[in-house]
Scaffold this active site. Structure first.
Site, PDB file in Angstrom:
ATOM      1  N   GLU A  32      89.471  48.515  -6.058  1.00 23.60           N
ATOM      2  CA  GLU A  32      88.493  47.472  -5.727  1.00 23.60           C
ATOM      3  C   GLU A  32      88.382  46.525  -6.909  1.00 23.60           C
ATOM      4  O   GLU A  32      88.064  46.946  -8.025  1.00 23.60           O
ATOM      5  CB  GLU A  32      87.130  48.077  -5.407  1.00 23.60           C
ATOM      6  CG  GLU A  32      86.029  47.064  -5.168  1.00 23.60           C
ATOM      7  CD  GLU A  32      86.374  46.026  -4.094  1.00 23.60           C
ATOM      8  OE1 GLU A  32      86.383  44.821  -4.420  1.00 23.60           O
ATOM      9  OE2 GLU A  32      86.647  46.433  -2.953  1.00 23.60           O
ATOM     10  N   GLY A 176      75.794  31.611  15.090  1.00 21.89           N
ATOM     11  CA  GLY A 176      76.176  32.989  15.362  1.00 21.89           C
ATOM     12  C   GLY A 176      75.219  33.928  14.657  1.00 21.89           C
ATOM     13  O   GLY A 176      74.112  33.536  14.258  1.00 21.89           O
ATOM     14  N   VAL A 177      75.627  35.161  14.474  1.00 23.26           N
ATOM     15  CA  VAL A 177      74.760  36.176  13.870  1.00 23.26           C
ATOM     16  C   VAL A 177      74.288  35.757  12.481  1.00 23.26           C
ATOM     17  O   VAL A 177      73.095  35.805  12.163  1.00 23.26           O
ATOM     18  CB  VAL A 177      75.488  37.536  13.799  1.00 23.26           C
ATOM     19  CG1 VAL A 177      74.663  38.545  13.012  1.00 23.26           C
ATOM     20  CG2 VAL A 177      75.763  38.060  15.207  1.00 23.26           C
ATOM     21  N   ILE A 178      75.226  35.337  11.621  1.00 22.04           N
ATOM     22  CA  ILE A 178      74.876  35.005  10.236  1.00 22.04           C
ATOM     23  C   ILE A 178      73.904  33.833  10.181  1.00 22.04           C
ATOM     24  O   ILE A 178      72.863  33.886   9.515  1.00 22.04           O
ATOM     25  CB  ILE A 178      76.151  34.685   9.420  1.00 22.04           C
ATOM     26  CG1 ILE A 178      77.059  35.921   9.343  1.00 22.04           C
ATOM     27  CG2 ILE A 178      75.784  34.207   8.012  1.00 22.04           C
ATOM     28  CD1 ILE A 178      78.435  35.638   8.768  1.00 22.04           C
ATOM     29  N   GLY A 179      74.236  32.766  10.892  1.00 21.71           N
ATOM     30  CA  GLY A 179      73.387  31.591  10.875  1.00 21.71           C
ATOM     31  C   GLY A 179      71.995  31.864  11.409  1.00 21.71           C
ATOM     32  O   GLY A 179      70.989  31.408  10.840  1.00 21.71           O
ATOM     33  N   GLU A 181      70.320  34.732  11.548  1.00 22.87           N
ATOM     34  CA  GLU A 181      69.515  35.569  10.659  1.00 22.87           C
ATOM     35  C   GLU A 181      68.927  34.748   9.515  1.00 22.87           C
ATOM     36  O   GLU A 181      67.736  34.873   9.194  1.00 22.87           O
ATOM     37  CB  GLU A 181      70.355  36.727  10.115  1.00 22.87           C
ATOM     38  CG  GLU A 181      70.639  37.789  11.159  1.00 22.87           C
ATOM     39  CD  GLU A 181      71.278  39.048  10.610  1.00 22.87           C
ATOM     40  OE1 GLU A 181      71.484  39.987  11.392  1.00 22.87           O
ATOM     41  OE2 GLU A 181      71.575  39.099   9.392  1.00 22.87           O
ATOM     42  N   GLU A 197      75.308  23.837  16.436  1.00 19.06           N
ATOM     43  CA  GLU A 197      76.277  24.784  16.998  1.00 19.06           C
ATOM     44  C   GLU A 197      77.230  24.047  17.927  1.00 19.06           C
ATOM     45  O   GLU A 197      76.796  23.307  18.811  1.00 19.06           O
ATOM     46  CB  GLU A 197      75.553  25.897  17.751  1.00 19.06           C
ATOM     47  CG  GLU A 197      76.433  26.793  18.604  1.00 19.06           C
ATOM     48  CD  GLU A 197      77.545  27.472  17.820  1.00 19.06           C
ATOM     49  OE1 GLU A 197      78.704  27.379  18.265  1.00 19.06           O
ATOM     50  OE2 GLU A 197      77.262  28.085  16.768  1.00 19.06           O
ATOM     51  N   ALA A 312      80.595  46.381   9.723  1.00 19.72           N
ATOM     52  CA  ALA A 312      80.775  47.429   8.723  1.00 19.72           C
ATOM     53  C   ALA A 312      81.005  48.792   9.362  1.00 19.72           C
ATOM     54  O   ALA A 312      81.882  49.560   8.938  1.00 19.72           O
ATOM     55  CB  ALA A 312      79.551  47.476   7.805  1.00 19.72           C
ATOM     56  N   HIS A 435      56.113  59.163  25.272  1.00 21.81           N
ATOM     57  CA  HIS A 435      55.205  58.057  25.603  1.00 21.81           C
ATOM     58  C   HIS A 435      54.089  57.997  24.572  1.00 21.81           C
ATOM     59  O   HIS A 435      53.555  59.031  24.189  1.00 21.81           O
ATOM     60  CB  HIS A 435      54.600  58.272  26.991  1.00 21.81           C
ATOM     61  CG  HIS A 435      53.579  57.226  27.363  1.00 21.81           C
ATOM     62  ND1 HIS A 435      53.934  55.951  27.759  1.00 21.81           N
ATOM     63  CD2 HIS A 435      52.217  57.269  27.364  1.00 21.81           C
ATOM     64  CE1 HIS A 435      52.842  55.262  28.008  1.00 21.81           C
ATOM     65  NE2 HIS A 435      51.786  56.030  27.776  1.00 21.81           N
TER      66      HIS A 435
END
Length: 449
Positions: A32, A176-179, A181, A197, A312, A435
């Site tokens: 890494e 999308g997801v990133i934008g 959030e 978009e 991930a 419940h």
């Protein structure tokens, strides 16, 4: 140096696979060039969830009168918010580094690339060989070819996570997801947010019922959406950035302190020696078969770099599947059942086929919906905005779930587990749920079939 397995990249796919392989008795060399944990830990999932939590608290304080508390308007200490985010990331990084101290794992903090089909060469020039090589180099944030995209103040999600102030005006390119959030987070922090978009709807890969409802709720929170908007250029105008775009054929522009580019991610296929080993790839990722093998025997590609599913948890389970394949272990991981979520407020979650995909593939299906406002726990939480949508095939087997509302990410996970066991809606009806819980929404939806 020789080992059983070489892994290039220590994101979730890389480091979790290394640990799993070591537990199975395989020796592993893991490379890494940055910090262990990859994009998810340092530039994605974890830091954004820290900000999501701070945003949730900000919203709760703002609405505290509803809950019977009267307090003066809070002051946001953005420096402390970012400090806490960094502390969480550091803590988790330390935990990963501890896991990698396993006696069968050699962790090398250097860049590495393929030298040939059997050898990896490190940044320092050392050569390493292994019977099996896993490429897990992840992805990078896309920067589209827009004029002015490289101006100061035009950021990707990576740089956005290190800003030192709350922008007064934030323009986000990509819903999308990133934008979404980041839009939800910074709206809670007080930013004026404009989203541009290109597609007809936000969250193009999600079920249209979910994306439409999410857009409605976020719009009511003050986020301004422009769909079918094509960004043409960005320019500096005094202290502001000016974003020029066409919206349904009309030329428009909007001002912003910061422009966030959130148009997706690209597999990291450059500078890792793929050509040296003769591996087939494209800008969409490394080509693999169902077992994640490349066209070169003994070399696999997992996670974002193969472009199959840029999540991930997908990378982690792809890596586990590879190790089991190497060891000849019967593996029943279903890589076609991968839950996904967007952590806006409220959340959205999905797993399996959408209604649109069923129609495109000619899959016979039945769909039923239930609203959160009929659930006692949702009402008591003050979270009535929500929808649960289940899709079953002609035999009643659950093949998709799409949820919008509080804790949607957790709720969709229950359905994911049921789908892995090929559960029918008839069986779900008979499973006792506590419940009052939000999970009763799933059972109520099943009872509609």
């Amino acid at each position: 140096m020789n080992s059983d397995v070489i892994i290039i990249g220590a994101g979730p796919g890389g480091y979790e696979t290394a640990v799993y392989a070591a537990k199975k008795g395989l020796s592993v060399t893991l490379f890494e060039q940055r910090k262990a944990g990859g994009t998810c830990l340092h530039e994605g999932c974890i830091p954004t969830k820290c900000l999501c939590r701070s945003a949730e608290i900000a919203d709760t304080i703002t609405d505290c009168d509803t809950w019977g508390f009267h307090v003066s308007a809070p002051t946001i200490d953005f420096r402390r918010i970012m400090e806490r985010k960094n502390e969480v990331v550091a803590q988790l990084t330390s935990g990963i580094e501890f896991l990698l101290k396993h006696k069968l794992i050699t962790y090398i903090s250097e860049r590495a690339e393929l030298f040939d089909a059997h050898t990896v060469i490190s940044e320092s020039g050392e050569k390493y060989t292994a019977a099996h090589i896993l490429i897990a180099t992840g992805s990078t944030a896309k920067r589209p070819p827009i004029e002015g995209c490289d101006l100061p103040g035009v950021l990707t999600s990576t740089e956005m996570l290190d800003i030192d102030h709350i922008p007064q005006k934030l323009c986000i390119i990509g819903a999308g997801v990133i934008g979404l959030e980041f839009a939800s987070i910074f709206r809670s922090f007080g930013s004026t947010v404009t989203m541009l978009e290109y597609a007809k709807e936000i969250l193009p890969n999600f079920d249209s019922d979910i994306s439409k409802r999410l857009k409605q709720v976020l719009s009511k929170r003050g986020i301004e959406f422009y769909n079918q908007a094509a960004v043409e250029s960005i320019e500096r105008s005094g202290a502001q950035l000016l974003v020029h775009y066409t919206h349904k054929g009309k030329e428009c522009s909007t001002e912003a302190d910061i422009v966030l580019i959130a148009v997706g991610r690209s597999p990291r296929v450059e500078s890792i020696g793929l050509d040296n080993a003769g591996i087939r790839y494209s800008p969409k990722g490394i080509e693999t078969d169902d077992t994640l093998r490349t066209n070169i025997p003994g070399i696999y590609a997992i996670g974002d770099v193969n472009g199959h599913c840029m999540l991930a948890h997908a990378a982690s389970f792809q890596g586990r599947k590879v190790i089991d394949h190497i060891l000849g272990i019967d593996n029943r991981i279903k890589l076609d059942i991968i839950p996904a979520a967007v952590f806006t407020r409220p959340e959205a979650g999905m797993v399996g086929l959408t209604e649109e995909e069923c129609k495109q593939r000619g899959v016979p299906f039945t769909v039923k919906k239930t609203l959160f406002r009929a659930n006692g726990k949702a009402i008591s939480m003050g979270e009535p905005n929500g929808l649960c949508k289940l899709i079953a095939d002609e035999n009643g087997k659950i093949i998709g779930a799409h949820i919008f509302g509080a804790h949607a990410a957790d709720l969709v996970q229950e359905v994911s587990a049921l789908m892995n066991r090929e559960t029918t809606v008839a069986q779900l009806k008979e499973m006792i749920h506590a419940h009052p819980t939000l999970s009763e929404i799933l059972q109520e939806c099943a009872r509609e079939f």
